[in-house]
Design a protein around this motif. Structure first.
Motif, mmCIF file in Angstrom:
data_model
loop_
_atom_site.group_PDB
_atom_site.id
_atom_site.type_symbol
_atom_site.label_atom_id
_atom_site.label_comp_id
_atom_site.label_asym_id
_atom_site.label_seq_id
_atom_site.Cartn_x
_atom_site.Cartn_y
_atom_site.Cartn_z
ATOM 1 N N UNK A 41 -7.602 9.232 1.425
ATOM 2 C CA UNK A 41 -7.793 9.784 2.768
ATOM 3 C C UNK A 41 -7.712 8.707 3.815
ATOM 4 N N UNK A 42 -7.599 9.128 5.069
ATOM 5 C CA UNK A 42 -7.490 8.145 6.149
ATOM 6 C C UNK A 42 -8.820 7.441 6.385
ATOM 7 N N UNK A 43 -8.764 6.393 7.176
ATOM 8 C CA UNK A 43 -9.965 5.630 7.492
ATOM 9 C C UNK A 43 -11.037 6.545 8.081
ATOM 10 N N UNK A 44 -12.250 6.422 7.565
ATOM 11 C CA UNK A 44 -13.367 7.192 8.110
ATOM 12 C C UNK A 44 -13.552 8.568 7.490
ATOM 13 N N UNK A 45 -12.755 8.930 6.470
ATOM 14 C CA UNK A 45 -12.852 10.284 5.899
ATOM 15 C C UNK A 45 -14.038 10.436 4.942
ATOM 16 N N UNK A 46 -14.676 9.326 4.588
ATOM 17 C CA UNK A 46 -15.869 9.405 3.737
ATOM 18 C C UNK A 46 -15.658 9.016 2.285
ATOM 19 N N UNK A 194 -10.922 5.545 -8.160
ATOM 20 C CA UNK A 194 -10.427 4.591 -7.172
ATOM 21 C C UNK A 194 -10.427 5.210 -5.792
ATOM 22 N N UNK A 195 -10.681 4.364 -4.801
ATOM 23 C CA UNK A 195 -10.592 4.780 -3.412
ATOM 24 C C UNK A 195 -9.380 4.112 -2.786
ATOM 25 N N UNK A 196 -8.576 4.854 -2.074
ATOM 26 C CA UNK A 196 -7.462 4.247 -1.355
ATOM 27 C C UNK A 196 -7.049 5.109 -0.152
ATOM 28 N N UNK A 197 -6.436 4.455 0.835
ATOM 29 C CA UNK A 197 -5.860 5.233 1.940
ATOM 30 C C UNK A 197 -4.337 5.260 1.790
ATOM 31 N N UNK A 198 -3.854 4.648 0.699
ATOM 32 C CA UNK A 198 -2.417 4.486 0.488
ATOM 33 C C UNK A 198 -1.911 5.592 -0.443
ATOM 34 N N UNK A 199 -1.123 6.514 0.132
ATOM 35 C CA UNK A 199 -0.697 7.666 -0.666
ATOM 36 C C UNK A 199 0.239 7.284 -1.817
ATOM 37 N N UNK A 200 1.057 6.244 -1.637
ATOM 38 C CA UNK A 200 1.926 5.814 -2.742
ATOM 39 C C UNK A 200 1.087 5.369 -3.929
ATOM 40 N N UNK A 201 0.042 4.619 -3.594
ATOM 41 C CA UNK A 201 -0.849 4.120 -4.637
ATOM 42 C C UNK A 201 -1.486 5.288 -5.384
ATOM 43 N N UNK A 202 -1.965 6.264 -4.620
ATOM 44 C CA UNK A 202 -2.624 7.422 -5.227
ATOM 45 C C UNK A 202 -1.648 8.194 -6.111
#
Ligand code: ATP
Length: 376
Positions: A41-46, A194-202
């Protein structure tokens, strides 16, 4: 080995408030044993707050977290069957690789012989045999990240929590580590969250992804389902590149559902659509699902079997922007009805990028099963 059908982590109606902000808002989800689960999710989404609650660094304001069937209320981080790898790949700079990896075992009172054996096993897993005596400052970012991973793996946790594990690495190394992390997870069978804001990574690493928005789970699905069947505009837009058009559902002809989109025209669909005639909807259409050709060429392309047997959509327009990206070229096209549409085209031959130029008139078609209808 944990039972793969059993959820190893159960999040039950968990809310976390910081003052008035609900960083996590009534989230419920299960993570299965042996999964590579990604919070995206984007920055700040929790997402980080949720991970930190699983680890025990934050406590839920409401709700319950169970790990391996046990309620985690009142259980401190060091007593939970989880281990966290931090964003900044925190390794002790004054210790050798072997000392770094063995540190947790030493603190836990594990004897020298067993410690050496487990450190060797962990270094084997992360392909850093022979680096035992190196200091972190004599290693690359990717190698240091692997040491941080080994430090957690050596403790044999049931769950490994990773907070943006690859964010400090450059793009090339990140892509390589994405492969290595999936391979490693497969080999050790430990549940990774894992937590990420990077959709490619996810998309590249996860078995399942929870996309978060404003503290809530917007969609929980496999990477392919997220991409092909997003359930709302937020997910369609956040995961991958997409054309989003607003329109009204028209169901006046039996078996010929369509969405009437101002600036685009009637977009025909050949898949089941729920919703009343006239409903306000959005359609999401991925740029790579659109075939681009010079006017008149479409028939030949369709005859070659590249379209859906039971329907396709046609549109015409003019190229207003082009961006050559090596493997593909992205085109911004102004449709005759007025809307801009983004189309990507693989550069299959060296001369593909020379095929179209600015202001060319072009035709497009896409299969009637390509657009996804979104009710929100
Ligand atoms: P990022 O990718 O930027 O780390 P995130 O999706 O991980 O973002 P969180 O760090 O979980 O988001 O934060 C969610 C919300 O909670 C944000 O609005 C943030 O400002 C707020 N927040 C997080 N931690 C605290 C805290 N300790 N005190 C007050 N507010 C906090």
């Amino acid at each position: 080995m944990p039972d793969p059908a059993q959820p190893i982590i159960q999040i039950r109606n968990v809310t976390k408030r910081f003052g008035k902000v609900a960083a996590v808002d009534n989230v419920s989800l299960d993570i299965l044993a042996g999964e590579f689960f990604v919070l995206l999710g984007p920055s700040g989404c929790g997402k980080t707050t949720l991970l930190r609650m699983i680890a025990g660094f934050e406590l839920p304001t409401e709700g319950q977290i169970l790990i391996d069937g046990q309620d985690m209320a009142g259980i401190p981080p060091n007593k939970r069957p989880v281990n966290m790898v931090f964003q900044s790949y925190a390794v002790f700079p004054h210790m050798s690789v072997a000392e770094n990896v063995g540190y947790g075992l030493k603190i836990a009172g594990v004897g020298r012989a067993e410690r050496d054996e487990r450190v060797r096993e962990a270094l084997d897993l992360i392909k850093l045999q022979g680096f035992e005596e190196r200091k972190p400052d004599q290693m690359s970012g990717g190698q240091r990240q692997r040491v941080a991973l080994a430090r957690s793996l050596v403790m044999r946790p049931k769950v490994l929590l990773l907070d943006e594990p690859l964010s400090a690495l450059d793009a090339k190394l990140r892509a390589q580590m994405q492969f290595e992390l999936s391979e490693l997870q497969d080999k050790v069978g430990i549940t990774f969250v894992t937590v990420t804001h990077d959709q490619d990574e996810a998309l590249s690493m996860a078995s399942r992804v929870a996309v978060m928005n404003k503290g809530e789970v917007a969609q929980l699905a496999t990477p392919a389902d997220l991409y092909e069947f997003p359930v709302n505009r937020f997910v369609a837009d956040f995961v991958g590149s997409v054309n989003l058009f607003e329109g009204k559902l028209t169901l006046d002809e039996p078996d010929k559902a369509a969405v009437d989109c101002p600036g685009v025209g009637k977009v025909y669909l050949n898949h089941g659509v729920t919703g009343p005639h006239g409903a306000d909807v959005w359609i999401a259409l991925r740029p790579e699902k659109i075939y681009l050709h010079v006017p008149g060429e479409g028939k030949a392309i369709r005859a070659a079997g590249q379209d859906a047997p039971d329907g396709y959509n046609l549109a015409r327009g003019r190229i207003k922007g082009m961006s050559y990206l090596g493997d593909i070229t992205l085109y911004e096209i102004k449709l005759d009805d007025g809307q801009m549409i983004r189309v990507s085209r693989p550069n299959l031959s060296r001369h593909d990028q020379e095929h179209f130029t600015w202001d060319d008139r072009v035709s497009m078609h896409w299969r009637a099963d390509s657009p996804v209808v979104l009710l929100s």
